[in-house]
Design an enzyme around this catalytic site. Structure first.
Site, PDB file in Angstrom:
ATOM      1  N   GLY A   1       0.849  -1.194   0.000  1.00  0.00           N
ATOM      2  CA  GLY A   1       0.000   0.000   0.000  1.00  0.00           C
ATOM      3  C   GLY A   1       0.884   1.242   0.000  1.00  0.00           C
TER       4      GLY A   1
ATOM      5  N   GLY B   1      -7.633  -7.325  -7.321  1.00  0.00           N
ATOM      6  CA  GLY B   1      -6.209  -7.203  -7.657  1.00  0.00           C
ATOM      7  C   GLY B   1      -5.480  -8.465  -7.235  1.00  0.00           C
TER       8      GLY B   1
ATOM      9  N   ARG C   1     -12.066  -6.701 -15.465  1.00  0.00           N
ATOM     10  CA  ARG C   1     -10.744  -7.324 -15.624  1.00  0.00           C
ATOM     11  C   ARG C   1     -10.931  -8.786 -16.012  1.00  0.00           C
ATOM     12  NH1 ARG C   1      -6.906  -3.386 -15.456  1.00  0.00           N
ATOM     13  NH2 ARG C   1      -7.358  -1.883 -13.817  1.00  0.00           N
TER      14      ARG C   1
ATOM     15  N   HIS D   1      -4.112  -5.160  12.141  1.00  0.00           N
ATOM     16  CA  HIS D   1      -3.385  -5.000  10.869  1.00  0.00           C
ATOM     17  C   HIS D   1      -2.248  -6.030  10.747  1.00  0.00           C
ATOM     18  CE1 HIS D   1      -2.328  -1.821   7.590  1.00  0.00           C
ATOM     19  NE2 HIS D   1      -2.027  -3.048   7.185  1.00  0.00           N
TER      20      HIS D   1
ATOM     21  N   GLY E   1      -2.291  -8.584   8.328  1.00  0.00           N
ATOM     22  CA  GLY E   1      -2.440  -9.318   7.059  1.00  0.00           C
ATOM     23  C   GLY E   1      -1.168  -9.985   6.580  1.00  0.00           C
TER      24      GLY E   1
END
Ligand code: NDP
Ligand code: DGY
Length: 339
Positions: free
Chosen positions: A82, A173, A199, A304, A306
């Site tokens: 990110g 994505g 996509r 957080h 991940g």
């Protein structure tokens, strides 16, 4: 002998990455050697005169930091995929337009980041969070500990499973696709996705259907947010969005907290507008311990994590170090964010 390039590393990072930097013997490394974020004043002071900055998602790199760094700053390498914490417009402005493009590597400020290497870990965590939220695992564990478990009861602690479900992915994505791939064997009947555009190549494996956000909200049993945070995605999961979701739906966010309007999410959870939410990301981070969302049994919040496997964080630190070195040397980066 070549002069050492001044590099600021804004946090304690896995040693593997630091070793790459030291062994290259081209950097004079200054490090904020702590697990706490570098205070802003310290960042502004220490970045002065730096050629390279290895930063984290918790460091806001904006005009003030660029000004403090001065004209020698050549490379910003973030230990994350990110990059919403980087003021790209300001960074680009330091890039003389006629020098733009890969052929001019080494001129202006270049940015490195860590895509791909954390995709599997983040997708895995997203699936874990989805299952924990849908099947109410934290609540059930708590019941075992607090004596709420009296007997086996047919309707006690029931939740929502993936079999025959519709899963909607906001942002198909790298991570969105990896989540879908892992969920498919659970018996998902249908995948929907939304994003800036259809996509077909990314969607083929899941036979996912490109739909507007409204339709995704209305038809999904599980909504998973895995898009990047940018001005278009900020706050897209709001009152209107939650109002369209089914009362039995589960909402999962492993992208960035600011994609969600948390007050609206709180209302949706309290009022039974949606069944449950699982969040790995919040605003702010850390979430204050007295935050209203933490009072809800149907909201599972993680800090957080991940990409938090030892192997992934090691690999991220090595990649971030190699990006930084390549930027300093004016060579192609392993993972450059093309501005
Ligand atoms: P990708 O660039 O591969 O995917 C980003 C996705 O965001 C794309 O599918 C893109 O869709 C979508 N997107 C961008 N703008 C919009 C928009 N305006 N509306 C809808 N969708 C949009 O990145 P990754 O999959 O590698 O990572 C995604 C994000 O996950 C990161 O940016 C980061 O914030 C977060 N993350 C969180 C972690 C954690 O620890 N919880 C770990 C790693 C990442 P389109 O193709 O249509 O543009
Ligand atoms: C990222 O890389 O963007 C994550 O949020 C942390 O790994």
């Amino acid at each position: 002998m070549q002069q050492l390039r001044k590099v600021l590393v804004t946090r304690r990072i896995p040693l593997a990455g630091l070793r790459v930097l030291s062994q290259a013997a081209v950097c004079d490394i200054k490090q904020w050697n702590s697990d706490e974020p570098i205070p802003r004043a310290e960042l502004l002071k220490e970045v002065t005169g730096a050629h390279g900055l290895l930063c984290l998602l918790s460091d806001k790199v904006d005009k003030e930091v660029l000004d403090a760094a001065g004209p020698d700053l050549k490379v910003i390498s973030t230990l994350s995929v990110g990059f919403d914490h980087l003021a790209l417009e300001d960074i680009k402005r330091r890039f003389p337009s006629k020098l733009c493009g890969e052929g001019n590597a080494g001129r202006g400020i270049r940015v490195g980041y860590t895509p791909d290497v954390l995709t599997d870990a983040t997708a895995e965590l997203s699936v874990a969070l989805l299952l924990a939220t849908g099947r109410r695992l934290p609540e059930a564990v708590q019941e075992v500990k607090n004596g709420g478990w009296k007997t086996w009861a047919p309707e006690w602690m029931c939740g929502y499973g993936l079999s025959e479900s519709t899963v909607g992915i906001i942002g198909l994505g790298r991570i969105g696709q990896a989540i879908g791939r892992r969920l498919k064997p659970f018996g998902v009947r249908r995948f929907l996705y939304s994003g800036r555009q259809s996509r077909p190549e990314s969607a083929a494996e899941l036979q996912a259907e490109y739909v507007p956000l409204d339709k995704l909200a209305e038809e999904s049993d599980f909504v998973i947010v895995s898009c990047s945070l940018n001005p278009e995605t900020a706050g897209i999961c709001n009152k209107d969005f939650f109002r369209k979701m089914k009362k039995t739906s589960v909402f999962i966010n492993t992208s960035r907290g600011a994609v969600v309007n948390q007050e609206d999410l709180y209302q949706a959870l309290v009022s039974g507008q949606i069944a449950a939410a699982g969040l790995d990301v919040t605003v702010p981070e850390p979430l204050p311990v007295d935050h209203p969302l933490l009072t809800l049994k149907n909201c599972v919040i993680l800090p957080h994590i991940g990409s938090a496997t030892y192997a992934t964080r090691n690999t991220m630190s090595v990649l971030a170090a190699n990006n930084l070195l390549a930027g300093l040397r004016g060579e192609p980066m392993p993972s450059e964010l093309h501005l």
